[in-house]
Design a protein around this motif. Structure first.
Motif, PDB file in Angstrom:
ATOM      1  N   ALA A 131      -6.322   5.001   5.953  1.00 27.90           N
ATOM      2  CA  ALA A 131      -5.797   6.149   6.704  1.00 27.90           C
ATOM      3  C   ALA A 131      -4.387   6.492   6.225  1.00 27.90           C
ATOM      4  O   ALA A 131      -3.964   7.650   6.297  1.00 27.90           O
ATOM      5  CB  ALA A 131      -5.802   5.855   8.190  1.00 27.90           C
ATOM      6  N   GLY A 132      -3.673   5.491   5.730  1.00 28.91           N
ATOM      7  CA  GLY A 132      -2.335   5.734   5.181  1.00 28.91           C
ATOM      8  C   GLY A 132      -2.378   6.239   3.749  1.00 28.91           C
ATOM      9  O   GLY A 132      -1.330   6.410   3.120  1.00 28.91           O
ATOM     10  N   GLY A 133      -3.581   6.412   3.207  1.00 29.49           N
ATOM     11  CA  GLY A 133      -3.714   6.990   1.864  1.00 29.49           C
ATOM     12  C   GLY A 133      -3.939   5.976   0.766  1.00 29.49           C
ATOM     13  O   GLY A 133      -4.020   6.330  -0.412  1.00 29.49           O
ATOM     14  N   ALA A 134      -4.069   4.704   1.139  1.00 29.82           N
ATOM     15  CA  ALA A 134      -4.186   3.665   0.103  1.00 29.82           C
ATOM     16  C   ALA A 134      -5.634   3.466  -0.322  1.00 29.82           C
ATOM     17  O   ALA A 134      -6.569   3.759   0.426  1.00 29.82           O
ATOM     18  CB  ALA A 134      -3.648   2.346   0.643  1.00 29.82           C
ATOM     19  N   HIS A 135      -5.806   2.949  -1.540  1.00 31.57           N
ATOM     20  CA  HIS A 135      -7.089   2.401  -1.955  1.00 31.57           C
ATOM     21  C   HIS A 135      -7.110   0.976  -1.412  1.00 31.57           C
ATOM     22  O   HIS A 135      -6.271   0.157  -1.802  1.00 31.57           O
ATOM     23  CB  HIS A 135      -7.218   2.376  -3.472  1.00 31.57           C
ATOM     24  CG  HIS A 135      -7.189   3.738  -4.079  1.00 31.57           C
ATOM     25  ND1 HIS A 135      -8.221   4.635  -3.940  1.00 31.57           N
ATOM     26  CD2 HIS A 135      -6.250   4.367  -4.808  1.00 31.57           C
ATOM     27  CE1 HIS A 135      -7.937   5.762  -4.563  1.00 31.57           C
ATOM     28  NE2 HIS A 135      -6.727   5.630  -5.107  1.00 31.57           N
ATOM     29  N   ALA A 136      -8.060   0.693  -0.530  1.00 33.34           N
ATOM     30  CA  ALA A 136      -8.095  -0.635   0.085  1.00 33.34           C
ATOM     31  C   ALA A 136      -9.516  -1.153   0.145  1.00 33.34           C
ATOM     32  O   ALA A 136     -10.464  -0.390   0.301  1.00 33.34           O
ATOM     33  CB  ALA A 136      -7.500  -0.582   1.492  1.00 33.34           C
ATOM     34  N   PHE A 137      -9.615  -2.475   0.000  1.00 32.39           N
ATOM     35  CA  PHE A 137     -10.908  -3.145   0.023  1.00 32.39           C
ATOM     36  C   PHE A 137     -10.750  -4.422   0.849  1.00 32.39           C
ATOM     37  O   PHE A 137      -9.700  -5.049   0.814  1.00 32.39           O
ATOM     38  CB  PHE A 137     -11.318  -3.518  -1.411  1.00 32.39           C
ATOM     39  CG  PHE A 137     -12.443  -4.506  -1.490  1.00 32.39           C
ATOM     40  CD1 PHE A 137     -13.760  -4.102  -1.296  1.00 32.39           C
ATOM     41  CD2 PHE A 137     -12.195  -5.853  -1.750  1.00 32.39           C
ATOM     42  CE1 PHE A 137     -14.809  -5.026  -1.356  1.00 32.39           C
ATOM     43  CE2 PHE A 137     -13.240  -6.778  -1.815  1.00 32.39           C
ATOM     44  CZ  PHE A 137     -14.546  -6.360  -1.618  1.00 32.39           C
ATOM     45  N   ALA A 157       0.841  -1.206   0.000  1.00 30.27           N
ATOM     46  CA  ALA A 157       0.000   0.000   0.000  1.00 30.27           C
ATOM     47  C   ALA A 157       0.874   1.252   0.000  1.00 30.27           C
ATOM     48  O   ALA A 157       0.620   2.205  -0.747  1.00 30.27           O
ATOM     49  CB  ALA A 157      -0.924  -0.012   1.219  1.00 30.27           C
ATOM     50  N   ARG A 158       1.922   1.231   0.797  1.00 30.45           N
ATOM     51  CA  ARG A 158       2.832   2.396   0.856  1.00 30.45           C
ATOM     52  C   ARG A 158       3.560   2.588  -0.469  1.00 30.45           C
ATOM     53  O   ARG A 158       4.003   3.687  -0.788  1.00 30.45           O
ATOM     54  CB  ARG A 158       3.836   2.226   1.988  1.00 30.45           C
ATOM     55  CG  ARG A 158       3.193   2.429   3.338  1.00 30.45           C
ATOM     56  CD  ARG A 158       4.169   2.138   4.465  1.00 30.45           C
ATOM     57  NE  ARG A 158       3.485   2.258   5.749  1.00 30.45           N
ATOM     58  CZ  ARG A 158       3.763   1.531   6.829  1.00 30.45           C
ATOM     59  NH1 ARG A 158       4.742   0.650   6.781  1.00 30.45           N
ATOM     60  NH2 ARG A 158       3.091   1.700   7.938  1.00 30.45           N
ATOM     61  N   ALA A 159       3.689   1.507  -1.233  1.00 29.60           N
ATOM     62  CA  ALA A 159       4.347   1.592  -2.549  1.00 29.60           C
ATOM     63  C   ALA A 159       3.325   1.869  -3.654  1.00 29.60           C
ATOM     64  O   ALA A 159       3.635   1.700  -4.839  1.00 29.60           O
ATOM     65  CB  ALA A 159       5.113   0.305  -2.830  1.00 29.60           C
ATOM     66  N   GLY A 160       2.109   2.240  -3.267  1.00 34.23           N
ATOM     67  CA  GLY A 160       1.139   2.730  -4.247  1.00 34.23           C
ATOM     68  C   GLY A 160       0.090   1.741  -4.714  1.00 34.23           C
ATOM     69  O   GLY A 160      -0.769   2.087  -5.528  1.00 34.23           O
ATOM     70  N   ALA A 161       0.141   0.498  -4.202  1.00 32.26           N
ATOM     71  CA  ALA A 161      -0.789  -0.519  -4.715  1.00 32.26           C
ATOM     72  C   ALA A 161      -2.211  -0.314  -4.193  1.00 32.26           C
ATOM     73  O   ALA A 161      -2.423   0.288  -3.137  1.00 32.26           O
ATOM     74  CB  ALA A 161      -0.300  -1.907  -4.292  1.00 32.26           C
ATOM     75  N   ASN A 162      -3.170  -0.839  -4.955  1.00 32.76           N
ATOM     76  CA  ASN A 162      -4.537  -1.011  -4.476  1.00 32.76           C
ATOM     77  C   ASN A 162      -4.576  -2.376  -3.800  1.00 32.76           C
ATOM     78  O   ASN A 162      -4.226  -3.380  -4.423  1.00 32.76           O
ATOM     79  CB  ASN A 162      -5.533  -1.007  -5.639  1.00 32.76           C
ATOM     80  CG  ASN A 162      -5.456   0.284  -6.437  1.00 32.76           C
ATOM     81  OD1 ASN A 162      -5.186   1.340  -5.885  1.00 32.76           O
ATOM     82  ND2 ASN A 162      -5.677   0.187  -7.740  1.00 32.76           N
ATOM     83  N   VAL A 163      -5.018  -2.402  -2.546  1.00 34.85           N
ATOM     84  CA  VAL A 163      -4.877  -3.630  -1.767  1.00 34.85           C
ATOM     85  C   VAL A 163      -6.241  -4.191  -1.364  1.00 34.85           C
ATOM     86  O   VAL A 163      -7.084  -3.474  -0.826  1.00 34.85           O
ATOM     87  CB  VAL A 163      -4.027  -3.364  -0.499  1.00 34.85           C
ATOM     88  CG1 VAL A 163      -3.926  -4.631   0.338  1.00 34.85           C
ATOM     89  CG2 VAL A 163      -2.633  -2.892  -0.883  1.00 34.85           C
ATOM     90  N   SER A 164      -6.443  -5.490  -1.622  1.00 36.34           N
ATOM     91  CA  SER A 164      -7.629  -6.210  -1.148  1.00 36.34           C
ATOM     92  C   SER A 164      -7.193  -7.216  -0.100  1.00 36.34           C
ATOM     93  O   SER A 164      -6.161  -7.872  -0.272  1.00 36.34           O
ATOM     94  CB  SER A 164      -8.293  -6.995  -2.281  1.00 36.34           C
ATOM     95  OG  SER A 164      -8.696  -6.142  -3.312  1.00 36.34           O
TER      96      SER A 164
END
Ligand code: HXC
Ligand code: NAP
Length: 271
Positions: free
Chosen positions: A56-62, A31-38
């Motif tokens: 909260a760390g700025g990531a797109h997460a699902f 996530a910190r390296a820019g990925a969208n994380v599921s």
């Protein structure tokens, strides 16, 4: 983690068992390296809290709750993740369960439970992720343990399950290699502040003894594992497949550990 040499912007990383510990550390690294994380795991609360932390760390997460022992639930979760973020670039499979018990203290259901989570779960995740994996280019990372190749008393269930996971890694590497999908196992060493280590080294003394046994003389950090996962998934890892890679400060070189005292304490607690 310091400034990252990796950029996974826009890539989709799916982490099974990603709501805590090592796997959550991997999710955070990507996530910190820019990925969208599921992520998936059994507990809806743990999933919600992990997703909130990633966001909260700025990531797109699902995230969605799913038990890897249930093939339909795994299929649905993978479909939902693919609907959200598209084809999966990196699949991390790390859902697992463990406790210390001698073979004679394992009921058939106890042995089966760990095999179902670790081995059947890894098969379900890989098998049903396949239609969603980016071809060519996807990277599958299974989270194994040194119990896969070091016969370890009080760990018959985990040894059997993780040995199967590593064999699955190698067979899938051969079957999916021609499609441009790489499959590898990471074998973490003893990682500080994780449930897995707490179950094997439950006291300060046993933790210190474990660290002392590691050739590099320290426990691992979740970042150590996240960095290897990112290396494998990056262009730097593009010719690595079918590998079983210890990231353990050299601990696997030292042979089986003696869990008899912790196993006896755990047995007393359950009695
Ligand atoms: C003997 C035990 C036991 C114990 C449970 N069982 N704990 N037997 N000794 N300490 C038996 C139960 O009695 C039951 O058998 C069967 O196992 C299933 O137990 P349940 O509690 O019903 O299962 P479930 O709710 O599905 O929970 C799965 C679990 C649990 C594995 C038992 O501990 C869990 O959810 N763990 C997830 C978290 C975790 O373990 N993280 C660490 C991963 S580290 P009967 O016959 O009574 O029905 C890892 C190891 C890597 O994987 C190495 C680290 C260095
Ligand atoms: P952990 O925090 O307990 O991680 C296990 C994860 O799997 C949790 O998110 C858990 O969440 C999930 N999970 C468990 N059963 C599941 C199921 N049936 N379906 C879906 N998700 C499930 O433990 P950890 O110590 O970080 O371990 C992570 C991985 O590293 C494991 O594969 C373990 O074998 C490996 N490992 C750990 C160490 C170590 O030192 N900790 C060493 C070697 C290998 P829910 O409870 O919400 O399901």
């Amino acid at each position: 983690m310091n400034a990252l040499p990796f950029d996974f912007t826009g890539r989709h990383v799916f982490v099974a068992g990603g709501s805590s510990g090592i796997n959550f550390g991997i999710a955070q690294g990507f996530a910190r390296a820019g990925a969208n994380v599921s992520i998936i795991s059994r507990s809806a609360d743990k999933v919600a809290s992990a997703v909130a932390q990633l966001q909260a760390g700025g990531a797109h997460a699902f995230g969605t709750p799913a038990d890897v022992r249930q093939p339909e639930a795994v299929q649905q979760a993978l479909q939902a993740a693919a609907d959200r973020f598209g084809p999966i670039d990196v699949l991390v499979s790390g859902a697992a369960g463990n406790f210390l018990a001698s073979a004679l203290d394992l009921s058939p259901n106890a042995f089966k439970t760990v095999v179902d989570i670790d081995l059947m779960g890894s098969f379900h995740v890989a098998r049903f992720a396949h239609p969603h994996l980016r071809q060519p280019g996807a990277c599958v990372i299974q989270i194994s343990a040194s119990q896969a190749f070091t016969p370890t008393p009080f760990q018959a269930h985990v040894c059997a399950a993780k040995a199967g996971v590593d064999m699955l890694t190698q067979v899938l590497a051969m079957e999916w290699g021609p499609q441009g999908i790489r499959v590898n196992s990471i074998v973490p060493g003893p990682i500080a502040d994780t449930e897995g280590l707490k179950r094997l080294a439950p006291t300060e003394d046993t933790l210190a003894a474990m660290a002392q046994r590691v050739p590099l003389r320290r426990l691992g950090r979740t970042e150590d594992i996240a960095r290897m996962a990112m290396l494998l998934a990056s262009d730097w890892g593009s010719y690595i497949t079918g590998a079983i890679i210890p990231v353990d400060g050299g601990l696997a070189l030292t042979g089986p550990r003696d869990f008899s005292a912790a196993a006896a304490a755990s047995k007393r607690e359950r009695a």
